[in-house]
Design a protein around this motif. Structure first.
Motif, PDB file in Angstrom:
ATOM      1  N   TYR A 170      45.882  60.628  81.795  1.00 34.99           N
ATOM      2  CA  TYR A 170      47.315  60.381  81.589  1.00 34.99           C
ATOM      3  C   TYR A 170      48.106  61.685  81.724  1.00 34.99           C
ATOM      4  O   TYR A 170      49.126  61.731  82.421  1.00 34.99           O
ATOM      5  CB  TYR A 170      47.539  59.767  80.207  1.00 34.99           C
ATOM      6  N   LEU A 171      47.640  62.748  81.069  1.00 32.14           N
ATOM      7  CA  LEU A 171      48.347  64.029  81.120  1.00 32.14           C
ATOM      8  C   LEU A 171      48.421  64.570  82.544  1.00 32.14           C
ATOM      9  O   LEU A 171      49.443  65.119  82.959  1.00 32.14           O
ATOM     10  CB  LEU A 171      47.653  65.044  80.209  1.00 32.14           C
ATOM     11  N   GLN A 173      48.708  63.100  85.189  1.00 33.61           N
ATOM     12  CA  GLN A 173      49.631  62.339  86.038  1.00 33.61           C
ATOM     13  C   GLN A 173      51.094  62.555  85.673  1.00 33.61           C
ATOM     14  O   GLN A 173      51.985  62.038  86.341  1.00 33.61           O
ATOM     15  CB  GLN A 173      49.297  60.845  85.942  1.00 33.61           C
ATOM     16  N   GLN A 174      51.355  63.336  84.601  1.00 30.75           N
ATOM     17  CA  GLN A 174      52.726  63.535  84.151  1.00 30.75           C
ATOM     18  C   GLN A 174      53.356  64.752  84.831  1.00 30.75           C
ATOM     19  O   GLN A 174      52.779  65.843  84.804  1.00 30.75           O
ATOM     20  CB  GLN A 174      52.776  63.705  82.627  1.00 30.75           C
ATOM     21  N   SER A 176      56.023  66.368  83.915  1.00 29.59           N
ATOM     22  CA  SER A 176      56.663  67.276  82.966  1.00 29.59           C
ATOM     23  C   SER A 176      56.000  67.136  81.597  1.00 29.59           C
ATOM     24  O   SER A 176      55.265  66.171  81.352  1.00 29.59           O
ATOM     25  CB  SER A 176      58.166  66.968  82.875  1.00 29.59           C
ATOM     26  N   VAL A 178      54.965  66.262  77.860  1.00 32.49           N
ATOM     27  CA  VAL A 178      55.148  65.028  77.095  1.00 32.49           C
ATOM     28  C   VAL A 178      54.793  65.268  75.631  1.00 32.49           C
ATOM     29  O   VAL A 178      54.024  66.171  75.295  1.00 32.49           O
ATOM     30  CB  VAL A 178      54.274  63.881  77.659  1.00 32.49           C
ATOM     31  N   GLU A 182      54.598  60.089  73.171  1.00 31.59           N
ATOM     32  CA  GLU A 182      54.552  59.549  74.527  1.00 31.59           C
ATOM     33  C   GLU A 182      53.109  59.362  74.992  1.00 31.59           C
ATOM     34  O   GLU A 182      52.785  58.364  75.660  1.00 31.59           O
ATOM     35  CB  GLU A 182      55.304  60.477  75.479  1.00 31.59           C
ATOM     36  N   VAL A 183      52.241  60.306  74.641  1.00 31.83           N
ATOM     37  CA  VAL A 183      50.821  60.173  74.982  1.00 31.83           C
ATOM     38  C   VAL A 183      50.231  58.955  74.281  1.00 31.83           C
ATOM     39  O   VAL A 183      49.507  58.156  74.884  1.00 31.83           O
ATOM     40  CB  VAL A 183      50.045  61.446  74.607  1.00 31.83           C
ATOM     41  N   GLY A 186      51.394  55.880  76.011  1.00 35.59           N
ATOM     42  CA  GLY A 186      50.835  55.760  77.350  1.00 35.59           C
ATOM     43  C   GLY A 186      49.367  55.371  77.367  1.00 35.59           C
ATOM     44  O   GLY A 186      48.911  54.681  78.280  1.00 35.59           O
ATOM     45  N   ARG A 222      55.622  69.557  72.849  1.00 40.80           N
ATOM     46  CA  ARG A 222      55.340  68.871  74.104  1.00 40.80           C
ATOM     47  C   ARG A 222      54.159  69.544  74.783  1.00 40.80           C
ATOM     48  O   ARG A 222      53.968  70.755  74.679  1.00 40.80           O
ATOM     49  CB  ARG A 222      56.568  68.864  75.027  1.00 40.80           C
ATOM     50  N   ILE A 224      51.601  69.946  78.299  1.00 42.74           N
ATOM     51  CA  ILE A 224      51.503  69.790  79.756  1.00 42.74           C
ATOM     52  C   ILE A 224      50.104  70.174  80.209  1.00 42.74           C
ATOM     53  O   ILE A 224      49.504  71.142  79.724  1.00 42.74           O
ATOM     54  CB  ILE A 224      52.581  70.627  80.492  1.00 42.74           C
ATOM     55  N   TRP A 225      49.558  69.375  81.107  1.00 40.27           N
ATOM     56  CA  TRP A 225      48.229  69.591  81.675  1.00 40.27           C
ATOM     57  C   TRP A 225      48.196  70.848  82.524  1.00 40.27           C
ATOM     58  O   TRP A 225      49.100  71.081  83.332  1.00 40.27           O
ATOM     59  CB  TRP A 225      47.840  68.372  82.510  1.00 40.27           C
TER      60      TRP A 225
END
Length: 228
Positions: A170-171, A173-174, A176, A178, A182-183, A186, A222, A224-225
């Motif tokens: 999931y991360l 594919q984001q 920006s 999150v 939100e995680v 998702g 927040r 980010i990957w």
């Protein structure tokens, strides 16, 4: 879409060992034992009928030993993966089993942590292979040698490999950063659970934390990957 459960066949002639192995396997999130066989001939028939994702295979058995069974599974073209769990410790057997494509080799007696590690490594391997139709050399090396995830080989209590892989996917594919909320939405888990996984990924160096300050209330963390 990530597969939610991976089917396992146990080929083991000792009923007590068979039951211990079943209990160990089903303690690992994402795996389900769908059948048992007490020898290689029964095991081959089951593979033909059901094509399980994974076979846990003993070597010393009556009515067709494990090595012959492994060779037959390969010669008949089944995509089933094999983990050898056996008392056989001589180098000739080890070499031949690995040459015929076993993805791991566990010697009896063993502890739960060893088979848990083998299953979680297998789960990570299969999920990554299924994510896309092709990959770079670097991505393949990371799968084969676990280079980018050496810190993540042992999960803390309460964290599961399948959920971790879903969060990582999931991360990745984001576009920006999150939030944990939100995680959670998702992936389909509780926010407090998502936060634990995100903290773990941060410790492993796979996500960056960014703090977003708003006009009112607490700042929002927040994540980010980190693209490899």
């Amino acid at each position: 879409m990530t597969k939610q459960q991976w089917s396992v066949l146990l080929i083991e002639d000792d009923p007590m060992v068979q039951e211990v192995n079943r209990q160990f396997i089903e303690q690992v999130d994402g795996f389900k034992v769908i059948g048992h066989a007490s020898n290689g001939l029964e095991g081959i028939e089951f593979v033909r009928a059901h094509e399980p994702d994974l076979v846990i295979l003993d070597m010393y058995m009556p009515n067709q030993d494990g090595l012959t069974t492994l060779q037959q599974i390969r010669s008949e073209g089944f995509s089933t993966d094999i983990i050898a769990v056996t008392a056989a410790s001589d180098m000739e057997t080890v070499r031949r089993v690995l040459q015929h494509g076993a993805i791991d080799y566990i010697m009896k007696p063993f502890k739960f942590e060893r088979i848990k590690q083998a299953l979680e490594n297998y789960l990570s391997f299969r999920i990554k292979l299924n994510e896309k139709p092709s990959m770079t050399q670097k991505e393949l090396d990371e799968i084969l040698f676990q280079k980018s995830e050496e810190k993540l080989t042992s999960l803390p209590k309460g964290l599961h490999a399948l959920t971790l892989e879903n969060i990582k996917k999931y991360l990745s594919q984001q576009p920006s950063p999150v939030s944990a909320e939100e995680v959670a939405e998702g992936v389909g888990i509780a926010r407090v659970t998502a936060r634990r996984y995100l903290e773990f990924l941060g410790q492993g160096g796979l996500v960056n934390l960014q703090i977003e300050y708003g006009g009112v209330g607490r700042p929002v963390n927040r994540y980010i990957w980190i693209k490899s």
